[in-house]
Design an enzyme around this catalytic site. Structure first.
Site, PDB file in Angstrom:
ATOM      1  N   ASP A   1     -25.769  16.235 -22.494  1.00 41.73           N
ATOM      2  CA  ASP A   1     -24.260  16.636 -22.571  1.00 41.73           C
ATOM      3  C   ASP A   1     -23.324  15.580 -21.949  1.00 41.73           C
ATOM      4  O   ASP A   1     -22.501  15.888 -21.313  1.00 41.73           O
ATOM      5  CB  ASP A   1     -24.044  17.967 -21.950  1.00 41.73           C
ATOM      6  CG  ASP A   1     -24.414  17.847 -20.343  1.00 41.73           C
ATOM      7  OD1 ASP A   1     -25.332  16.889 -19.967  1.00 41.73           O
ATOM      8  OD2 ASP A   1     -24.075  18.686 -19.769  1.00 41.73           O
TER       9      ASP A   1
ATOM     10  N   HIS B   1       3.864   6.744   5.666  1.00 38.47           N
ATOM     11  CA  HIS B   1       2.618   7.404   6.084  1.00 38.47           C
ATOM     12  C   HIS B   1       1.996   6.685   7.160  1.00 38.47           C
ATOM     13  O   HIS B   1       1.228   7.435   7.912  1.00 38.47           O
ATOM     14  CB  HIS B   1       1.824   7.993   4.935  1.00 38.47           C
ATOM     15  CG  HIS B   1       0.877   6.710   4.436  1.00 38.47           C
ATOM     16  ND1 HIS B   1       1.359   6.071   3.568  1.00 38.47           N
ATOM     17  CD2 HIS B   1      -0.316   6.518   4.838  1.00 38.47           C
ATOM     18  CE1 HIS B   1       0.359   5.301   3.102  1.00 38.47           C
ATOM     19  NE2 HIS B   1      -0.673   5.517   3.854  1.00 38.47           N
TER      20      HIS B   1
ATOM     21  N   HIS C   1       0.748  -1.227   0.051  1.00 41.24           N
ATOM     22  CA  HIS C   1      -0.020   0.092  -0.096  1.00 41.24           C
ATOM     23  C   HIS C   1       1.079   1.233   0.208  1.00 41.24           C
ATOM     24  O   HIS C   1       0.578   2.134  -0.702  1.00 41.24           O
ATOM     25  CB  HIS C   1      -1.063  -0.113   1.010  1.00 41.24           C
ATOM     26  CG  HIS C   1      -1.477   1.139   1.461  1.00 41.24           C
ATOM     27  ND1 HIS C   1      -2.524   1.718   0.621  1.00 41.24           N
ATOM     28  CD2 HIS C   1      -1.721   2.025   2.594  1.00 41.24           C
ATOM     29  CE1 HIS C   1      -2.912   2.914   0.923  1.00 41.24           C
ATOM     30  NE2 HIS C   1      -2.426   3.194   2.126  1.00 41.24           N
TER      31      HIS C   1
ATOM     32  N   GLU D   1       1.088   5.668  12.850  1.00 42.54           N
ATOM     33  CA  GLU D   1      -0.141   5.177  13.190  1.00 42.54           C
ATOM     34  C   GLU D   1      -0.398   3.787  13.655  1.00 42.54           C
ATOM     35  O   GLU D   1      -1.119   3.668  14.612  1.00 42.54           O
ATOM     36  CB  GLU D   1      -1.252   5.704  12.135  1.00 42.54           C
ATOM     37  CG  GLU D   1      -2.664   5.471  12.372  1.00 42.54           C
ATOM     38  CD  GLU D   1      -3.591   5.887  11.214  1.00 42.54           C
ATOM     39  OE1 GLU D   1      -4.325   5.133  10.987  1.00 42.54           O
ATOM     40  OE2 GLU D   1      -3.171   6.917  10.662  1.00 42.54           O
ATOM     41  N   ASP D   2       0.361   2.983  13.128  1.00 43.05           N
ATOM     42  CA  ASP D   2       0.079   1.548  12.933  1.00 43.05           C
ATOM     43  C   ASP D   2       1.248   0.624  13.415  1.00 43.05           C
ATOM     44  O   ASP D   2       1.213  -0.528  13.785  1.00 43.05           O
ATOM     45  CB  ASP D   2      -0.056   0.880  11.450  1.00 43.05           C
ATOM     46  CG  ASP D   2      -1.527   1.542  10.876  1.00 43.05           C
ATOM     47  OD1 ASP D   2      -2.245   1.952  11.688  1.00 43.05           O
ATOM     48  OD2 ASP D   2      -1.437   1.581   9.585  1.00 43.05           O
TER      49      ASP D   2
ATOM     50  N   ASP E   1      -3.173   8.452  -1.037  1.00 47.05           N
ATOM     51  CA  ASP E   1      -3.487   7.239  -0.027  1.00 47.05           C
ATOM     52  C   ASP E   1      -5.081   6.868  -0.235  1.00 47.05           C
ATOM     53  O   ASP E   1      -5.208   5.873  -0.412  1.00 47.05           O
ATOM     54  CB  ASP E   1      -3.144   7.971   1.297  1.00 47.05           C
ATOM     55  CG  ASP E   1      -3.659   6.684   2.581  1.00 47.05           C
ATOM     56  OD1 ASP E   1      -3.473   5.501   2.337  1.00 47.05           O
ATOM     57  OD2 ASP E   1      -4.337   7.460   3.292  1.00 47.05           O
TER      58      ASP E   1
END
Length: 765
Positions: A318, A131, A107, A135-136, A198
């Site tokens: 259109d 990134h 990812h 956080e993880d 992301d």
């Protein structure tokens, strides 16, 4: 969604469409990736964004592919740093897998590949690879600072959610994380570019997550991320994100429209072919070397038009259009003339976004022509540089590296918007309120107005004079009292139109009006008004709190003016306040009780009382003069007037509420919480107008409402609201909300009304 071009370029400049999931020239590998794997961006239109809308099969994301793409514009030293970030991220995410079953590192690589197509710098690619590390994983920001430098660590921190902080609700946590990201974006626009890449990859691989999470992510994308992409000029990314969100939120409607569009391609092929043939002949005859491409509306755009205008699919004419690319701005207008000579333009359907660009920097000429068989077809005419900006937005201009003095128009507009986020943040305490303000600014269907000096300003459609005033400066908004549009006086709530010349009249003594919140359009104006009202109420609460404390100390025979400042500061600290001003404000807002604070201060002089309680004499009533402003509220349940017997209720955080002594609501509340009620009385001279309500029973004759209203006006009372109930054919009850000076003034109004033969009874509510 893979959509083949409706029309192709002239043969000498032909393009070959490449299906999503197939190897492209320049790719390191053509290996198939897992059906739900990480995405490798695909080329789109000229100057394209570099990603496909939907991919069922994608190439395997790899470091080799990433470095090959990055190597086309970065140095070898930058590539070395990118490889180091990859190795660090790979080790940090070791043992972690995506919902699809792939190693998690696929990812971050896919996100970095998307950024390569925008040619972002090495710091951005490194931040993309890292990134999710904060956080993880157990890695902290300081580790990234030491390993990769402050700039990369700041980018990663701006992208990290607030997972480890306790919040009252999931919505509060989400809003605070959004606020953190948006404020980081205001400092460095690369934060949001990485986040958008992301989000694109997450949307492309959304099928692997549970259905409830799919819906939440799709709603977030449609409400926040797609509008941000549009606001930053990333039009191709915006188109892809809204279509992917639409596919997730309304799968049946998506599939139905997809089939209808595919069928329509065949039905309209003959018309499109004739138009293309005529255009390819006309432009060279005018001496233009141009590229012509078919343009197809996104499924979400078609769905939105059908929903908003209540049209069937066959009525949306259109769906297809053409894009004409030339070399220079003069050639854009030359091409426009050539097209108008070939087909008749539809009146009122021409827009010049070159002379006046959209608020997000978009430039193009738009015109709708009546083609063969009466079919309307839209043409977009732009230069190749405009096409590049339309696809890549601020990413095309390296905003984060430019000096402010050398900003392009797009950079200046984006910089102003990002700064407005900081302004809103400084005026907004609650994260949910902040996000609501930002959402308002993310849908700028703009109108363009001028200052008296001829400066152009872009405002959202529906913006008012007050929005304009706050966009110029917060002080101008706060102090606005009147306005002129095109040299004619207009109300402050007037909506602005394209081309208006707006002049705002200010008064330094004036302050924001809470009624403005009912009609302003922009988040900056809304936040500015609320901040002004909060500041105003705070100042008035400080003054009210001081008066209450003076009164409470006077009851204990202590003259507050004679007290030393140190004694008051000690009393404030003993009461838990940071200082005497905060203590006054808390008392005025009803958060603290003046008698209790007075007792705390008195203990400094008398020592600790021997008993458990200190019996205080009853304080004298506090005087209400009508000049207390927002700190005092005249309760809407009974509408007290000067001359009425009154009592006061200190409501925590809301200040002093004044009730009539006979008010039933006040009696019930006083029985439950007696210590928050104080005696109040009117001053000798009370200023202002006070609201009250009366009921007038009348004979239902023609013109009776006009007679009653005229009599009220003649009595110098102001009618705020009127309602009328018909009880029978012969009588009716009128309810008036009036503004009067005092109880005597109201009595005079009622006496004058009784003189009317049509009036049978009058009561004060």
């Amino acid at each position: 969604m893979n959509i083949p071009p409706t029309a192709v370029t002239p043969p000498k400049r032909g393009r070959r469409r490449v299906a999503a999931g197939t190897a492209q020239p320049g790719d390191a590998t053509g290996k198939p990736r897992a059906a739900r794997g990480a995405a490798s961006p695909n080329a789109a239109a000229p100057g394209g964004s570099g990603f496909a809308a939907v991919a069922d099969e994608r190439q395997v994301a790899s470091l080799a592919t990433l470095t090959r793409q990055a190597g086309s514009y970065l140095s070898e030293d930058d590539l070395r740093r990118i490889r180091e970030a990859y190795r660090f991220s790979d080790e940090a995410h070791l043992g972690q897998f995506r919902s699809s079953g792939e190693p998690y590192i696929s990812h971050p690589i896919a996100v970095a590949e998307i950024l390569c197509n925008w040619k972002l710098d090495a710091d951005s690619l490194m931040a993309a690879l890292l990134h999710d590390v904060i956080e993880d994983t157990a890695v902290g920001k300081q580790v990234l600072v030491e390993r990769f430098g402050l700039h990369v660590a700041e980018l990663v921190d701006g992208l990290s959610k607030l997972e480890r902080v306790e919040f009252a609700s999931k919505e509060q946590q989400q809003a605070e994380s959004f606020r953190k990201m948006l404020l980081a974006m205001a400092r460095d626009v690369r934060v949001i570019l990485i986040k958008l890449a992301d989000r694109l990859h997450n949307m492309q691989t959304l099928d692997a997550v549970p259905p409830d999470k799919q819906l939440r992510i799709a709603h977030e994308t449609l409400d926040i991320y797609a509008p941000i992409a549009n606001r930053l000029g990333l039009h191709e990314l915006f188109r892809v994100l809204v279509d992917l969100s639409f596919r997730t939120l309304h799968p049946f409607r998506y599939r139905t429209l997809q089939k209808a569009v595919q069928a329509a391609r065949g039905n309209r092929r003959e018309v499109i072919g004739k138009i293309l043939e005529a255009v390819q002949k006309t432009l060279p005859e005018a001496g233009l070397s141009a590229e012509v491409f078919g343009r197809e509306k996104t499924l979400y755009a078609i769905y939105s038009k059908m929903r908003d205008k209540r049209l069937s699919f066959s009525q949306v004419l259109d769906i297809y259009g053409f894009r004409v690319l030339v070399d220079t701005v003069p050639q854009c207008y030359l091409a426009l003339g050539a097209l108008h000579a070939t087909y008749k333009p539809v009146p009122g359907r021409f827009k010049d976004y070159i002379a006046i660009p959209k608020i997000n920097g978009y430039q193009s000429l738009h015109t709708t022509l009546v083609g063969p068989f009466g079919t309307p077809v839209e043409f977009q005419i732009r230069t190749r540089e405009m096409q590049r900006v339309a696809q890549a937005g601020v990413a095309a201009h390296w905003l984060y590296k430019a000096e402010k003095e050398s900003f392009t128009d797009l950079q200046k507009r984006t910089h102003e918007w990002l700064q407005s986020l900081l302004d809103i943040q400084s005026q907004t305490g609650d994260s949910l309120e902040f996000i609501e303000h930002v959402k308002v600014d993310l849908f700028p269907d703009a109108v363009y107005v001028f200052t008296p000096r001829g400066q152009i300003r872009a405002m959202p459609r529906g913006a008012t004079i007050i929005d304009f005033a706050y966009s110029v400066h917060t002080d101008i908004g706060d102090q606005a009292v009147a306005a002129r549009v095109n040299q004619k006086p207009v109300p402050l709530r007037t909506e602005l139109q394209n081309g208006d010349v707006v002049e705002v009249v200010t008064d330094p003594r004036s302050k924001a009006n809470p009624n403005w919140l009912s009609f302003v359009r922009t988040g900056k104006a809304r936040a500015g008004i609320r901040q002004c009202l909060k500041t105003l109420k705070y100042k008035e609460s400080v003054e009210l709190g001081r008066r209450l404390l003076v009164q409470a100390l006077g009851t204990l025979r202590i003259d507050m003016d004679a007290l030393e400042t140190a004694a008051l500061d000690r009393g404030a600290r003993d009461a838990g306040a940071k200082g005497i001003e905060e203590l006054y404000a808390d008392i005025g807002l009803g958060k603290r009780l003046a008698p209790v604070i007075a007792r705390t201060i008195a203990l400094q002089f008398s020592g600790k009382p021997s008993g458990a309680t200190l019996i205080l004499p009853r304080p004298a009533p506090m005087t209400i003069n009508g000049t207390e402003g927002a700190a005092v509220t005249y309760s809407p349940c009974c509408h007290p007037l000067p001359g009425d017997e009154i009592i006061g209720h200190l409501r925590g955080g809301h200040g002093l509420f004044v009730h009539r002594a006979e008010c039933k609501v006040a009696r019930r509340q006083r029985a439950k919480d007696a210590e928050r009620w104080i005696d109040v009385d009117w001053g000798e001279e009370v200023a202002g107008q006070f609201r009250t309500e009366i009921e007038v029973q009348v004979r239902n004759d023609r013109g009776v409402l006009g007679k009653v209203a005229a009599e009220i006006s003649a009595s110098e009372a102001n009618i705020v609201h009127v309602a009328m109930d018909e009880e029978a054919t012969e009588s009716a009850t009128m309810r008036f909300a009036l503004e009067v000076r005092d109880r005597v003034h109201l009595a005079q109004v009622m006496r004058n009304l009784r003189h009317l033969s049509e009036v049978s009874r009058i009561t004060r509510n």
